[in-house]
Write a protein that holds these residues in place. Structure first.
Motif, PDB file in Angstrom:
ATOM      1  N   ASP A  19      47.051  45.501  53.409  1.00 50.34           N
ATOM      2  CA  ASP A  19      47.622  45.751  52.163  1.00 50.34           C
ATOM      3  C   ASP A  19      46.572  45.231  50.985  1.00 50.34           C
ATOM      4  O   ASP A  19      46.631  45.996  49.935  1.00 50.34           O
ATOM      5  N   PRO A  20      46.454  44.248  50.840  1.00 50.26           N
ATOM      6  CA  PRO A  20      45.526  43.736  49.900  1.00 50.26           C
ATOM      7  C   PRO A  20      44.105  44.579  49.844  1.00 50.26           C
ATOM      8  O   PRO A  20      43.641  44.752  48.780  1.00 50.26           O
ATOM      9  N   SER A  21      43.538  45.036  50.768  1.00 50.36           N
ATOM     10  CA  SER A  21      42.334  45.578  50.676  1.00 50.36           C
ATOM     11  C   SER A  21      42.601  46.994  50.348  1.00 50.36           C
ATOM     12  O   SER A  21      41.946  47.568  49.678  1.00 50.36           O
ATOM     13  N   GLN A  22      43.921  47.694  50.671  1.00 45.51           N
ATOM     14  CA  GLN A  22      44.262  48.835  50.008  1.00 45.51           C
ATOM     15  C   GLN A  22      44.394  48.831  48.620  1.00 45.51           C
ATOM     16  O   GLN A  22      44.001  49.762  47.843  1.00 45.51           O
ATOM     17  N   THR A  23      45.046  47.858  47.878  1.00 48.91           N
ATOM     18  CA  THR A  23      45.112  47.519  46.804  1.00 48.91           C
ATOM     19  C   THR A  23      44.006  47.332  45.980  1.00 48.91           C
ATOM     20  O   THR A  23      43.687  47.847  45.009  1.00 48.91           O
ATOM     21  N   LEU A  24      43.025  46.587  46.682  1.00 42.51           N
ATOM     22  CA  LEU A  24      41.660  46.265  45.902  1.00 42.51           C
ATOM     23  C   LEU A  24      40.892  47.745  45.991  1.00 42.51           C
ATOM     24  O   LEU A  24      40.213  47.990  44.981  1.00 42.51           O
ATOM     25  N   LYS A  25      41.081  48.512  47.088  1.00 40.88           N
ATOM     26  CA  LYS A  25      40.269  49.652  47.002  1.00 40.88           C
ATOM     27  C   LYS A  25      41.002  50.690  46.039  1.00 40.88           C
ATOM     28  O   LYS A  25      40.251  51.414  44.941  1.00 40.88           O
ATOM     29  N   GLU A  26      42.367  50.561  45.843  1.00 40.03           N
ATOM     30  CA  GLU A  26      42.850  51.491  44.762  1.00 40.03           C
ATOM     31  C   GLU A  26      42.584  50.896  43.385  1.00 40.03           C
ATOM     32  O   GLU A  26      42.356  51.737  42.349  1.00 40.03           O
ATOM     33  N   GLN A  27      42.502  49.660  43.174  1.00 47.45           N
ATOM     34  CA  GLN A  27      42.048  49.081  41.869  1.00 47.45           C
ATOM     35  C   GLN A  27      40.815  49.330  41.295  1.00 47.45           C
ATOM     36  O   GLN A  27      40.173  49.749  40.360  1.00 47.45           O
ATOM     37  N   MET A  28      39.755  49.388  42.549  1.00 46.73           N
ATOM     38  CA  MET A  28      38.336  49.686  42.331  1.00 46.73           C
ATOM     39  C   MET A  28      38.398  51.105  41.725  1.00 46.73           C
ATOM     40  O   MET A  28      37.474  51.556  40.860  1.00 46.73           O
ATOM     41  N   ASP A  30      40.722  53.078  40.642  1.00 52.42           N
ATOM     42  CA  ASP A  30      41.105  53.099  39.259  1.00 52.42           C
ATOM     43  C   ASP A  30      40.398  52.351  37.888  1.00 52.42           C
ATOM     44  O   ASP A  30      40.022  53.128  37.186  1.00 52.42           O
ATOM     45  N   ALA A  31      39.657  51.433  38.469  1.00 50.24           N
ATOM     46  CA  ALA A  31      38.623  51.077  37.674  1.00 50.24           C
ATOM     47  C   ALA A  31      37.217  51.953  37.534  1.00 50.24           C
ATOM     48  O   ALA A  31      36.916  52.248  36.345  1.00 50.24           O
ATOM     49  N   GLY A  32      37.188  52.451  38.424  1.00 46.35           N
ATOM     50  CA  GLY A  32      35.797  53.410  38.345  1.00 46.35           C
ATOM     51  C   GLY A  32      36.276  54.787  37.492  1.00 46.35           C
ATOM     52  O   GLY A  32      35.521  55.280  36.903  1.00 46.35           O
ATOM     53  N   ALA A  33      37.548  55.198  37.859  1.00 47.49           N
ATOM     54  CA  ALA A  33      38.052  56.237  37.074  1.00 47.49           C
ATOM     55  C   ALA A  33      38.055  56.036  35.604  1.00 47.49           C
ATOM     56  O   ALA A  33      37.732  56.924  34.719  1.00 47.49           O
ATOM     57  N   GLU A  34      38.585  54.907  35.219  1.00 51.03           N
ATOM     58  CA  GLU A  34      38.664  54.311  33.850  1.00 51.03           C
ATOM     59  C   GLU A  34      37.142  54.365  33.429  1.00 51.03           C
ATOM     60  O   GLU A  34      37.066  54.671  32.039  1.00 51.03           O
ATOM     61  N   VAL A  35      36.325  53.690  33.975  1.00 52.60           N
ATOM     62  CA  VAL A  35      34.860  53.596  33.607  1.00 52.60           C
ATOM     63  C   VAL A  35      34.355  54.849  33.226  1.00 52.60           C
ATOM     64  O   VAL A  35      33.586  55.012  32.116  1.00 52.60           O
ATOM     65  N   LYS A  36      34.425  55.817  34.055  1.00 50.63           N
ATOM     66  CA  LYS A  36      33.949  57.168  33.979  1.00 50.63           C
ATOM     67  C   LYS A  36      34.777  57.842  32.900  1.00 50.63           C
ATOM     68  O   LYS A  36      33.923  58.689  32.002  1.00 50.63           O
ATOM     69  N   GLN A  37      36.045  57.618  32.549  1.00 56.86           N
ATOM     70  CA  GLN A  37      36.734  58.323  31.651  1.00 56.86           C
ATOM     71  C   GLN A  37      36.165  57.832  30.157  1.00 56.86           C
ATOM     72  O   GLN A  37      35.993  58.488  29.183  1.00 56.86           O
TER      73      GLN A  37
END
Length: 189
Positions: A19-28, A30-37
């Motif tokens: 669960d935490p690793s999935q959340t971390l991957k999702e956060q990463m 999301d952060a990558g998509a935000e940086v890209k945006q």
């Protein structure tokens, strides 16, 4: 603890770890998509600013070029008028020369008068038209009347020499007068 309890505990630990690793991957992600945006937005903003600055520079260059062209055209018009005035004075000098020849050589006087009229017409064309029109007209005249064109050229040359000598003589005599008056003033002092 029994084996069943141990396997339950291991499964729950694995579930907690996934669960935490999935959340971390999702956060990463999301952060990558935000940086890209944000990078895309910054690139678009930079491009817009660069385009605006380029347009401003192009407009400024057009304004400078337009002003320069206007200035050059104005100077060309001034030179055109000066040339036309010179040609008109040359025509007057040719007419004066023709009057001097009227009694001794009426044929030459008529040719000179014709040349003066041609030079006067050329002066009007210079004043009112374009230089290209004048060149085309002179070329056509030279093709149609080569002897007359040659005669006009010779007469215009003589008139120009006469004009230059007359204007050069006045400036030389005025220089001599200035020199003599300045030497008289130095002798008086």
């Amino acid at each position: 603890m029994s084996d069943v309890d141990l396997s339950k505990e291991t499964n729950s630990t694995q579930n907690r770890n996934t669960d935490p690793s999935q959340t971390l991957k999702e956060q990463m992600a999301d952060a990558g998509a935000e940086v890209k945006q944000r990078a895309g937005d910054a690139l678009r903003a930079s491009t817009d600013v660069a385009n605006d600055k380029f347009k401003e520079a192009a407009d400024a260059a057009k304004d400078v070029a337009s002003g320069t062209v206007d200035q050059i055209e104005g100077q060309a018009r001034d030179k055109q008028r000066s040339g036309a005035n010179f040609m008109a004075r040359l025509a007057g000098n040719i007419r004066e020369a023709a009057r001097a020849f009227e009694s001794d050589a009426p044929f030459a006087a008529r040719g000179m008068t014709f040349a003066a009229e041609y030079v006067d017409d050329a002066a009007d064309k210079i004043r009112d038209g374009s230089f290209r029109d004048l060149v085309d007209g002179a070329t056509d005249f030279a093709k149609r009347q080569p002897a007359a064109f040659l005669g006009i050229s010779v007469l215009a040359g003589f008139a120009a020499v006469r004009f230059l000598r007359a204007s050069g003589g006045r400036s030389s005599s005025s220089k001599r007068r200035e020199q003599s008056s300045s030497s008289q003033q130095s002798n008086v002092s």
